[in-house]
Design an enzyme around this catalytic site. Structure first.
Site, mmCIF file in Angstrom:
data_model
loop_
_atom_site.group_PDB
_atom_site.id
_atom_site.type_symbol
_atom_site.label_atom_id
_atom_site.label_comp_id
_atom_site.label_asym_id
_atom_site.label_seq_id
_atom_site.Cartn_x
_atom_site.Cartn_y
_atom_site.Cartn_z
ATOM 1 N N LYS A 1 0.800 -1.353 0.126
ATOM 2 C CA LYS A 1 0.197 -0.027 -0.022
ATOM 3 C C LYS A 1 0.725 1.182 -0.029
ATOM 4 O O LYS A 1 0.514 2.305 -0.232
ATOM 5 C CB LYS A 1 -0.804 -0.112 1.187
ATOM 6 C CG LYS A 1 -2.016 -1.069 0.937
ATOM 7 C CD LYS A 1 -2.728 -1.172 2.217
ATOM 8 C CE LYS A 1 -3.764 -2.343 2.158
ATOM 9 N NZ LYS A 1 -3.245 -3.684 1.827
ATOM 10 N N VAL B 1 -0.779 -10.734 4.594
ATOM 11 C CA VAL B 1 -0.469 -12.121 5.270
ATOM 12 C C VAL B 1 -1.619 -12.710 5.515
ATOM 13 O O VAL B 1 -2.630 -12.424 6.587
ATOM 14 C CB VAL B 1 0.324 -12.015 6.559
ATOM 15 C CG1 VAL B 1 0.809 -13.420 7.225
ATOM 16 C CG2 VAL B 1 1.677 -11.384 6.228
ATOM 17 N N SER C 1 -4.411 -10.633 11.494
ATOM 18 C CA SER C 1 -5.535 -9.660 11.991
ATOM 19 C C SER C 1 -5.851 -8.799 10.985
ATOM 20 O O SER C 1 -5.186 -8.005 10.096
ATOM 21 C CB SER C 1 -5.112 -8.967 13.251
ATOM 22 O OG SER C 1 -6.291 -7.956 13.762
ATOM 23 N N GLU D 1 -9.237 2.785 -1.156
ATOM 24 C CA GLU D 1 -8.826 1.414 -1.445
ATOM 25 C C GLU D 1 -8.772 1.117 -2.724
ATOM 26 O O GLU D 1 -9.646 1.533 -3.525
ATOM 27 C CB GLU D 1 -9.948 0.562 -0.804
ATOM 28 C CG GLU D 1 -9.719 -1.058 -0.977
ATOM 29 C CD GLU D 1 -10.693 -1.797 -0.085
ATOM 30 O OE1 GLU D 1 -10.284 -3.024 0.286
ATOM 31 O OE2 GLU D 1 -11.756 -1.287 -0.212
#
Length: 221
Positions: free
Chosen positions: A8, A46, A50, A141
């Site tokens: 990002k 990943v 979380s 996004e």
């Protein structure tokens, strides 16, 4: 010292991307100025961590759906926790002062395909048993992430899944320190918008391939 960065940070469009890219610039500049073994390792998502799609989809399937996907064409780079952990250590060992290392994550994964596979793995069908709904991309996004700026050139290393950016030239450390003081002043004044503006302008001036995109990104933030 290894800074964990993210895809990002490449042509950023949200706060996470901008602040991670700013951190990349700062680490590279500090390393070059002091000949210190500071490096950046940049990679994507990943699986199972979380906030990642896998635990979210798992919970939604257990609750009977719907499984929410932002966009039918959305893709992301992903790897397992074990892969990411071991490759970060490898990259840190290979890195020299001020390097930006990028992990080879293979091809991007379709989020819609991932949702469908997870539903099938539970012995269910879509839409008969579990529906998939599209929520739309959130502000800032991207539909697709990238691991390199257009101006960056990846070079192979001794490890087949670790690459080095060959032209990661930093801004002058002195100018970044002035910028940091300006940010600290804005934060002390609780002026979040101006602090973020300074970060964005600094990043836009050092390494964004699409300079014209910053105005659009600012509205999304």
């Amino acid at each position: 010292f290894v800074l964990i960065s993210t895809d990002k940070a490449v042509e950023p469009t949200n706060v996470l991307g901008y602040t991670k890219r700013f951190a990349e610039l700062l680490v590279i500049a500090e390393a070059k100025a002091h000949d210190a073994r500071f490096a950046v390792v940049r990679f994507g998502n990943v699986l199972g961590s979380s906030g990642s799609a896998v635990p979210t989809f798992t919970e939604q399937i257990e609750q009977g759906g719907p499984v929410t996907v932002t966009h039918p064409d959305a893709t992301r780079f992903s790897m397992t926790l074990d892969e990411a952990s071991s490759l970060v250590i490898e990259a840190g060992a290979l890195a020299e002062s001020g390097d930006v290392m990028v992990l080879d994550m293979g091809g991007p994964i379709s989020i819609l395909d991932l949702a469908r596979r997870m539903i099938r793995l539970q012995g269910l069908r879509t839409p008969a048993d579990i529906e998939i709904s599209f929520t739309g991309l959130r502000p800032g996004e991207k539909l697709h992430e990238r691991l390199f700026f257009e101006t960056e050139r990846p070079v192979g290393t001794q490890h087949p899944r670790v690459m080095r950016v060959s032209n990661a030239e930093p801004p002058a450390l002195a100018s970044l320190k002035v910028t940091l003081r300006e940010i600290e002043d804005r934060i002390a004044d609780q002026d979040e918008a101006q602090a973020l503006r300074i970060v964005m302008e600094t990043v836009d001036a050092h390494g964004r391939a699409d300079q014209a995109g910053s105005a659009v990104a600012a509205t999304q933030l």
